[in-house]
Design a protein around this motif. Structure first.
Motif, short mmCIF file in Angstrom:
data_model
loop_
_atom_site.label_atom_id
_atom_site.label_comp_id
_atom_site.label_asym_id
_atom_site.label_seq_id
_atom_site.Cartn_x
_atom_site.Cartn_y
_atom_site.Cartn_z
N MET A 305 96.84 9.29 -56.39
CA MET A 305 96.19 8.97 -57.66
C MET A 305 97.20 8.92 -58.81
O MET A 305 97.10 8.08 -59.70
CB MET A 305 95.09 9.99 -57.97
N ALA A 306 98.18 9.84 -58.79
CA ALA A 306 99.20 9.83 -59.84
C ALA A 306 100.04 8.55 -59.77
O ALA A 306 100.62 8.13 -60.78
CB ALA A 306 100.10 11.05 -59.71
N CYS A 307 100.11 7.94 -58.59
CA CYS A 307 100.80 6.66 -58.43
C CYS A 307 99.87 5.48 -58.69
O CYS A 307 100.25 4.32 -58.50
CB CYS A 307 101.40 6.55 -57.03
N GLY A 308 98.63 5.79 -59.11
CA GLY A 308 97.68 4.73 -59.45
C GLY A 308 96.98 4.11 -58.26
O GLY A 308 96.46 2.99 -58.36
N ILE A 309 96.93 4.83 -57.14
CA ILE A 309 96.35 4.30 -55.90
C ILE A 309 94.96 4.89 -55.68
O ILE A 309 94.80 6.12 -55.67
CB ILE A 309 97.24 4.64 -54.69
N PRO A 310 93.91 4.06 -55.50
CA PRO A 310 92.58 4.59 -55.20
C PRO A 310 92.56 5.31 -53.86
O PRO A 310 93.34 4.98 -52.96
CB PRO A 310 91.69 3.35 -55.18
N VAL A 311 91.65 6.30 -53.73
CA VAL A 311 91.69 7.18 -52.57
C VAL A 311 90.33 7.32 -51.90
O VAL A 311 89.27 7.19 -52.54
CB VAL A 311 92.20 8.58 -52.96
N LEU A 312 90.39 7.58 -50.60
CA LEU A 312 89.21 7.88 -49.79
C LEU A 312 89.45 9.18 -49.03
O LEU A 312 90.52 9.37 -48.44
CB LEU A 312 88.93 6.74 -48.81
N SER A 313 88.44 10.06 -49.04
CA SER A 313 88.56 11.34 -48.34
C SER A 313 87.30 11.58 -47.52
O SER A 313 86.34 10.81 -47.57
CB SER A 313 88.74 12.47 -49.34
N ASP A 321 87.46 18.74 -54.86
CA ASP A 321 88.11 19.13 -56.12
C ASP A 321 89.03 18.03 -56.65
O ASP A 321 88.84 17.58 -57.78
CB ASP A 321 88.85 20.46 -55.94
N PRO A 322 90.05 17.57 -55.90
CA PRO A 322 90.88 16.50 -56.46
C PRO A 322 90.11 15.22 -56.73
O PRO A 322 90.41 14.50 -57.69
CB PRO A 322 91.97 16.29 -55.40
N CYS A 355 89.09 2.22 -58.98
CA CYS A 355 90.23 1.39 -58.56
C CYS A 355 91.20 1.13 -59.71
O CYS A 355 92.25 0.51 -59.49
CB CYS A 355 89.74 0.06 -58.00
N ASP A 356 90.84 1.56 -60.91
CA ASP A 356 91.69 1.37 -62.08
C ASP A 356 92.81 2.40 -62.03
O ASP A 356 92.62 3.57 -62.35
CB ASP A 356 90.84 1.53 -63.34
N GLY A 357 93.99 1.95 -61.62
CA GLY A 357 95.09 2.87 -61.38
C GLY A 357 95.50 3.69 -62.59
O GLY A 357 95.82 4.88 -62.47
N TYR A 358 95.49 3.09 -63.77
CA TYR A 358 95.93 3.82 -64.96
C TYR A 358 94.90 4.87 -65.36
O TYR A 358 95.27 5.99 -65.75
CB TYR A 358 96.22 2.83 -66.11
N TRP A 359 93.64 4.52 -65.27
CA TRP A 359 92.57 5.50 -65.56
C TRP A 359 92.61 6.64 -64.54
O TRP A 359 92.50 7.81 -64.90
CB TRP A 359 91.21 4.80 -65.51
N LEU A 360 92.80 6.28 -63.28
CA LEU A 360 92.83 7.27 -62.21
C LEU A 360 93.98 8.26 -62.41
O LEU A 360 93.81 9.48 -62.31
CB LEU A 360 92.99 6.54 -60.87
N ARG A 361 95.14 7.73 -62.72
CA ARG A 361 96.31 8.58 -62.97
C ARG A 361 96.07 9.52 -64.15
O ARG A 361 96.39 10.71 -64.09
CB ARG A 361 97.53 7.69 -63.22
N GLU A 362 95.51 8.98 -65.21
CA GLU A 362 95.25 9.78 -66.42
C GLU A 362 94.32 10.95 -66.10
O GLU A 362 94.56 12.08 -66.54
CB GLU A 362 94.62 8.86 -67.48
N GLN A 363 93.27 10.68 -65.35
CA GLN A 363 92.32 11.73 -64.98
C GLN A 363 92.97 12.79 -64.11
O GLN A 363 92.79 14.00 -64.32
CB GLN A 363 91.12 11.11 -64.25
N ALA A 364 93.72 12.36 -63.11
CA ALA A 364 94.35 13.30 -62.17
C ALA A 364 95.33 14.23 -62.88
O ALA A 364 95.35 15.45 -62.62
CB ALA A 364 95.05 12.53 -61.05
N ILE A 365 96.13 13.69 -63.77
CA ILE A 365 97.14 14.51 -64.45
C ILE A 365 96.50 15.45 -65.46
O ILE A 365 96.93 16.61 -65.61
CB ILE A 365 98.20 13.61 -65.11
#
Length: 381
Positions: A305-313, A321-322, A355-365
């Motif tokens: 996510m910090a690299c802007g990649i969408p994830v599946l778990s 949690d993450p 899937c928005d990499g910049y939004w995803l990174r912002e949230q994760a950090i």
């Protein structure tokens, strides 16, 4: 790391406030080791007055020379004879406790909890046990359970790990505090796909699914086989998909055979082991990070996510949690290839905010960056 007993005769003004005891930190790479190093980084940034002695059973005496500081002093006890190494650490730890009388001892693994309890309790020194995942998800033996429940505190990395360990071992949930994994947003960053890596793995014009995981036969819960089973369905919609698997282990032949049996062997690339310093460039190759697993937390999701990649778990583990209960990624039944395929198709379609990499990174950090870890560690200490 200092030699056994060296620098333990410290003057009162230099006495350690805390003592940490781990099985291993630097000898191998892995999720737990990465988490522990992040705790060290956060501890280094705490306010003045914090000092810790760190004892590591399986690391060599000089393994942590780059980590030594005024706040952290390391002692390694790796020995050709595990019994002698454990004896030497026990004696050095006892000497430290007697001379320095730390405020708190942090036991870094359940396998060391009985030893820490035996040394700390007669001296009236409180101890906390750090837990991570599956090592405490099943009923412990009586001695380990007693050492765990007798601790002044228990730390773990996720709500799921807390709930499962408490249910299995009759632990009061109020005794357990959560110190989640963290991500270094300055290290894991978005970037372009490197042409040399695209060429190396044959990924030209491909949509790339990726997993980073140990490929051990004892760790099939990582879900690499499930993702391979999902590929035929995904390929019907996105015929340009390839699946890059990073990691090594004795289960790789079975996984390769499975891909061949399903007719997708030309779609699956086993990259083998990739050093940590090269991992970020590999994350950037991915269009989606896929790991339908059962994790205690799953730091790899944060890295992606910090690299802007969408994830599946998976949907029944600490990844809640993450992934913030699905708000930051897709969570599916972890052994269901159809559910994995459907979610992958959604991700590759790319219309969801997740899937928005910049939004995803912002949230994760914001939630799991190093600043958040330091703040939480300060609160717990």
């Amino acid at each position: 790391m200092t030699k056994v007993g060296e620098n333990l005769n410290t003057q009162a003004k230099d006495k350690a406030k805390h003592v940490f005891v781990f099985l291993e930190v630097f000898i191998h790479e892995g999720g737990i080791q990465s988490y522990v190093k992040d705790i060290f980084r956060a501890y280094q940034k705490l306010s003045p007055g914090y000092q810790a002695e760190i004892f590591v059973l399986r690391d060599r005496p000089n393994s942590a020379k780059d980590w030594e500081s005024e706040k952290l002093r390391f002692h390694g006890f790796k020995n050709q004879s595990p019994q002698i190494g454990r004896l030497k650490m026990t004696l050095a730890l006892l000497k430290c406790l007697l001379l320095q009388r730390p405020q708190q001892v942090f036991c870094g693994h359940i396998n060391l909890a009985r030893l820490v309890q035996t040394l700390c309790q007669p001296l009236g020194i409180p101890y906390t046990v750090l837990t991570y995942g599956k090592e405490v998800w099943e009923p412990l033996n009586n001695r380990e359970r007693h050492a765990l429940t007798s601790a002044s505190g228990i730390w773990t990395i996720s709500r799921y790990s807390r709930d499962r360990s408490c249910a299995a071992n009759f632990i009061n949930q109020n005794q357990v505090k959560i110190l989640p994994c963290a991500i270094d947003g300055n290290k894991f960053t978005p970037g372009t796909k490197q042409p040399e890596l695209i060429a190396k793995y044959g990924l030209t014009d491909a949509r790339v699914l990726m997993t980073v995981a140990r490929l051990w036969s004892g760790d099939i819960y990582k879900g690499v086989d499930v993702t391979i089973r999902a590929l035929p369905q995904i390929l019907q919609v996105f015929p340009d998909v390839k699946y890059l698997v990073i990691g090594r282990g004795d289960d790789q032949p079975r996984l390769a055979q499975l891909a061949q049996d399903l007719g997708v062997s030309d779609r699956v690339i086993f990259a083998g082991f990739v050093p940590t310093e090269e991992l970020i460039a590999h994350y950037r190759l991915a269009d989606a990070y896929i790991m339908p697993s059962q994790e205690g937390f799953g730091i790899v999701y944060l890295e992606a996510m910090a690299c802007g990649i969408p994830v599946l778990s998976g949907d029944d583990d600490g990844s809640a949690d993450p992934l913030q209960d699905g708000n930051l990624g897709w969570r599916v039944p972890h052994r269901d290839p159809g559910a994995v395929a459907a979610a992958c198709i959604e991700i590759l379609t790319g219309i969801d905010q997740r899937c928005d990499g910049y939004w995803l990174r912002e949230q994760a950090i914001a939630l799991f960056g190093m600043d958040a870890l330091q703040k939480r560690l300060q609160e717990l200490l």
